[in-house]
Design a protein around this motif. Structure first.
Motif, mmCIF file in Angstrom:
data_model
loop_
_atom_site.group_PDB
_atom_site.id
_atom_site.type_symbol
_atom_site.label_atom_id
_atom_site.label_comp_id
_atom_site.label_asym_id
_atom_site.label_seq_id
_atom_site.Cartn_x
_atom_site.Cartn_y
_atom_site.Cartn_z
ATOM 1 N N GLN A 1 12.022 15.998 5.600
ATOM 2 C CA GLN A 1 11.701 17.153 4.671
ATOM 3 C C GLN A 1 11.333 16.970 3.403
ATOM 4 N N ILE A 2 12.025 16.041 2.642
ATOM 5 C CA ILE A 2 11.946 15.863 1.257
ATOM 6 C C ILE A 2 10.351 15.284 1.103
ATOM 7 N N ILE A 3 10.141 14.296 2.180
ATOM 8 C CA ILE A 3 8.721 13.604 1.929
ATOM 9 C C ILE A 3 7.466 14.655 2.253
ATOM 10 N N ARG A 4 7.960 15.466 3.289
ATOM 11 C CA ARG A 4 6.715 16.535 3.528
ATOM 12 C C ARG A 4 6.863 17.544 2.340
ATOM 13 N N ASN A 5 7.741 17.839 1.563
ATOM 14 C CA ASN A 5 7.724 18.620 0.587
ATOM 15 C C ASN A 5 6.926 17.983 -0.539
ATOM 16 N N GLY A 6 7.236 16.561 -0.914
ATOM 17 C CA GLY A 6 6.540 16.125 -2.049
ATOM 18 C C GLY A 6 4.990 15.642 -1.547
ATOM 19 N N LEU A 7 4.949 15.336 -0.585
ATOM 20 C CA LEU A 7 3.348 15.128 -0.220
ATOM 21 C C LEU A 7 2.590 16.238 -0.344
ATOM 22 N N GLY A 8 3.283 17.497 0.157
ATOM 23 C CA GLY A 8 2.660 18.937 -0.318
ATOM 24 C C GLY A 8 2.294 19.121 -1.488
ATOM 25 N N LEU A 9 3.151 18.681 -2.412
ATOM 26 C CA LEU A 9 2.906 19.156 -3.856
ATOM 27 C C LEU A 9 1.640 18.179 -4.299
ATOM 28 N N MET A 10 1.380 17.007 -3.698
ATOM 29 C CA MET A 10 0.417 16.097 -4.171
ATOM 30 C C MET A 10 -0.872 16.420 -3.140
ATOM 31 N N GLY A 11 -0.655 17.468 -2.196
ATOM 32 C CA GLY A 11 -1.900 17.708 -1.510
ATOM 33 C C GLY A 11 -2.256 16.895 -0.414
ATOM 34 N N VAL A 12 -1.144 16.076 0.252
ATOM 35 C CA VAL A 12 -1.321 15.268 1.226
ATOM 36 C C VAL A 12 -0.630 15.540 2.551
ATOM 37 N N GLU A 13 -1.177 15.493 3.418
ATOM 38 C CA GLU A 13 -0.282 15.716 4.737
ATOM 39 C C GLU A 13 0.658 14.766 5.273
ATOM 40 N N ALA A 14 1.752 15.138 5.534
ATOM 41 C CA ALA A 14 2.547 13.982 6.166
ATOM 42 C C ALA A 14 2.245 13.706 7.716
ATOM 43 N N ALA A 15 2.115 12.105 7.765
ATOM 44 C CA ALA A 15 1.574 11.674 9.034
ATOM 45 C C ALA A 15 2.874 11.811 10.082
ATOM 46 N N ASN B 1 0.916 -1.141 -0.024
ATOM 47 C CA ASN B 1 0.144 -0.121 0.205
ATOM 48 C C ASN B 1 1.138 1.267 -0.014
ATOM 49 N N PRO B 2 1.115 2.001 -1.157
ATOM 50 C CA PRO B 2 2.177 3.022 -1.246
ATOM 51 C C PRO B 2 1.856 4.265 -0.424
ATOM 52 N N VAL B 3 0.352 4.447 -0.186
ATOM 53 C CA VAL B 3 0.208 5.277 0.762
ATOM 54 C C VAL B 3 0.663 5.154 2.418
ATOM 55 N N PHE B 4 0.499 3.983 2.876
ATOM 56 C CA PHE B 4 0.907 3.691 4.006
ATOM 57 C C PHE B 4 2.517 3.655 3.902
ATOM 58 N N TYR B 5 3.119 3.181 3.013
ATOM 59 C CA TYR B 5 4.481 3.176 2.960
ATOM 60 C C TYR B 5 5.127 4.228 3.411
ATOM 61 N N VAL B 6 4.806 5.170 2.415
ATOM 62 C CA VAL B 6 5.451 6.649 2.311
ATOM 63 C C VAL B 6 4.986 7.303 3.597
ATOM 64 N N GLN B 7 3.820 7.167 4.115
ATOM 65 C CA GLN B 7 3.559 7.785 5.486
ATOM 66 C C GLN B 7 4.194 7.136 6.689
ATOM 67 N N TYR B 8 4.271 5.947 6.698
ATOM 68 C CA TYR B 8 5.042 5.380 7.633
ATOM 69 C C TYR B 8 6.435 5.738 7.747
ATOM 70 N N ALA B 9 7.050 5.932 6.662
ATOM 71 C CA ALA B 9 8.515 6.440 6.672
ATOM 72 C C ALA B 9 8.700 7.801 7.196
ATOM 73 N N HIS B 10 7.642 8.645 7.013
ATOM 74 C CA HIS B 10 7.762 10.160 8.029
ATOM 75 C C HIS B 10 7.451 9.866 9.224
ATOM 76 N N ALA B 11 6.432 9.025 9.517
ATOM 77 C CA ALA B 11 5.947 8.741 11.062
ATOM 78 C C ALA B 11 7.217 8.263 11.600
#
Length: 577
Positions: free
Chosen positions: A559-573, A447-457
């Motif tokens: 920081q990179i993950i937050r920036n990228g998620l921001g461009l997608m309109g997604v908040e970093a968990a 699940n790519p959503v979980f996988y990226v958010q989990y990295a930030h968390a």
């Protein structure tokens, strides 16, 4: 300035010096020259195609030109070696300090890291969603809405001035049907038993409050009147309510357009006549007949009709297209051409996000834009394929006409805005996408959503645990303690600005999602090495200096993950629940 941008500028300076020295001809076209990561990381840290791209114009072969470039590249700061590979690619190796410095830049730039000026403040109009205003947003609209909004964010990050537009198709027969459907609900609100909703009307309950509002405003004034007395008024009132509903639904995904342009107002303003006059002045319209459709059986009847045709075949279309019908009314294409002229008056570039069912109209509209603007404005159309809905592997069937469709609002309430937005970008827009309600909330690598958010968390949890362990993040970190594997993660993170520019220029926001998944995978791999060897963990309470260096690395990746998620309109968990 990011590392790749810096070395691109340095290479540009070298080419300037070689031109001035007469080593290469002046005026060579450099737009295709790139500094990028090599396909195989073992070949080096950077690669440039400069010799390959410029050799022909310089009147030499790529390897010979590469030999001219080598000494100057070797002299650049932080370059340890330069090699020519294959037919003339140039591979460059940098010092480890160059990558430590780039980590410092990431941390220092913060939210600004990855922003670009490549757009040169040019104006871009991005039109997306533009669903008929006949009901609430459903999942058939969702993907185009997210792709368009993410692209608008990307273009702004790349230095373009963006206008986000929604075209309201409020001049067609479907809006007449909507008004008649609202009139039924109006009569129902007055106490009349309307029975079953007739075939061809919109049966959805979303028109019940519209009918009630009309009854409250007009009483029984239009209950028994012929539609000539109320159709135009009910169209106006009902479309206005549908636009409110559409705005509300899109806001659930944090999507907000700058302009809602009305097709009815466009036609009333005389804009279509203006577009026709524009084309007539250029001798690009004529009275003629369409060719017999090739799809017709030879025995089928075909009656040719005289129409006003646009010479779209002169601009790459398959055939000329009708702009006005024999009865004098405009074709949909005629109005669409005028609408694009209206947009082009305020833009340098046009981008349309359309459903794949509009594929047949792309060439004719692009031809119209080229003709109407004399080639000043370009139009790129991104076709978005359907989303197939599943629940635990079982397909969900929906029909807007039958009133049993899955609304965007229902989906957002069930799985959340961030999940919906991320998932809509996990494949190229022109490929089919499957959305399974069970899988998109699954806590797994698949699940790519979980996988990226989990990295930030995980990164956020490191910072909390460091504080609990008494390791101060305010003290300076010795980044020289980072090993080659850790610096490899910096190298991947440093590609983020290139990803942003490339995705913006190609109009492909899915590239950001792909990149974030790869970055998250690299972070998880680095994290998991501590499972087998505790000395490889990010946080070592008995080694605060090493921990601080690794924590700075993690902070940069976060920081990179937050920036990228921001461009997608997604908040970093910050934590997974």
């Amino acid at each position: 300035m990011s590392l790749y941008a810096r070395y691109s500028a340095l290479l540009d300076g070298i080419l300037d010096q070689l031109e001035q020295a007469g080593s290469i001809p002046a005026g060579l076209a450099r737009h295709a020259v790139a500094v990028e990561p090599p396909r195989d990381p073992s070949h080096g840290d950077l690669a440039t195609n400069a010799a390959m791209v410029l050799a022909k114009g310089a009147g030499t072969n790529p390897r010979a030109l590469a030999a001219i470039l080598l000494p100057a590249l070797q002299a650049l700061p932080d370059v340890t070696s330069v090699e020519v590979a294959g037919p003339g690619f140039i591979n460059i190796r940098l010092t480890e300090q160059a990558w430590r410095d780039e980590l410092v830049t990431m941390l220092g730039d913060g939210e600004r890291y990855g922003l670009s000026s490549v757009g040169n403040d040019e104006r871009v109009n991005v039109e997306y969603v533009s669903a008929n205003p006949t009901g609430p947003m459903h999942m058939g609209h969702c993907r185009g809405a997210v792709v368009g909004d993410a692209l608008a964010r990307l273009l702004e990050a790349a230095g373009f001035r963006v206008t986000k537009e929604y075209y309201v198709n409020d001049a067609g027969s479907q809006v007449d049907t909507l008004a008649r459907s609202a009139h039924l609900r109006y009569r129902e609100a007055l106490g009349e038993d309307i029975g079953e909703i007739p075939e061809g009307f919109y049966p959805g309950d979303y028109l019940v409050p519209v009918g009630a509002a009309l009854a409250a405003e007009f009483g029984d004034r239009f209950a028994g009147q012929p539609e000539t007395e109320w159709l135009a008024l009910f169209k106006q009132k009902t479309v206005a309510e549908m636009i409110k509903l559409i705005r509300h639904d899109l806001a659930l995904l944090d999507i907000h357009h700058d302009i809602f342009a009305s097709e009815a107002e466009l036609q009333a303003s005389g804009k279509v006549d203006e577009a026709m006059a524009n084309l007539r002045a250029k001798d690009l319209v004529y009275e003629g007949e369409l060719e017999r459709p090739k799809s017709l059986d030879p025995h089928d009847e075909w009656e040719a009709t005289s129409l006003t045709l646009f010479k779209s075949s002169q601009f790459g279309d398959d055939q000329d297209r009708p702009m006005k019908k024999s009865d004098g009314s405009w074709t949909y294409f005629g109005a669409d051409a005028a609408y694009h002229l209206q947009k082009a008056e305020e833009a340098d570039h046009l981008v349309n996000i359309w459903g794949a069912d509009h594929a047949g109209t792309v060439k004719r509209v692009q031809a119209a834009v080229k003709a109407l603007t004399d080639g000043r404005v370009d139009l790129d159309v991104k076709l978005v394929q359907m989303v197939r809905l599943f629940r635990a592997g079982e397909p969900i069937k929906m029909s807007k006409r039958a009133g049993n469709f899955v609304t965007l609002a229902d989906v957002v309430r069930e799985v959340g805005k961030d999940v919906v937005r991320f998932m809509m970008l996990t494949k190229r827009a022109d490929t089919m996408l499957d959305f399974d309600f069970a899988k998109v909330v699954e806590a797994s690598k698949d699940n790519p959503v979980f996988y990226v958010q989990y990295a930030h968390a995980r990164i956020c949890s490191l910072q909390r645990k460091a504080g609990e362990a008494g390791i101060s993040l305010d003290a300076p970190a010795d980044l020289g303690l980072l090993d080659a594997e850790e610096l490899g993660l910096v190298k991947l993170a440093a590609q983020y600005p290139r990803v942003v520019e490339g995705a913006a220029l190609a109009h492909e926001p899915h590239r950001v999602a792909f990149y974030l998944y790869d970055l998250a995978a690299a972070l998880h791999a680095l994290w998991n090495r501590g499972n087998d060897d505790t000395s490889r963990r990010f946080l070592l309470e008995n080694q605060p200096d090493l921990s601080r260096a690794r924590l700075e690395l993690a902070r940069g990746i976060g920081q990179i993950i937050r920036n990228g998620l921001g461009l997608m309109g997604v908040e970093a968990a910050e934590e997974m629940r």
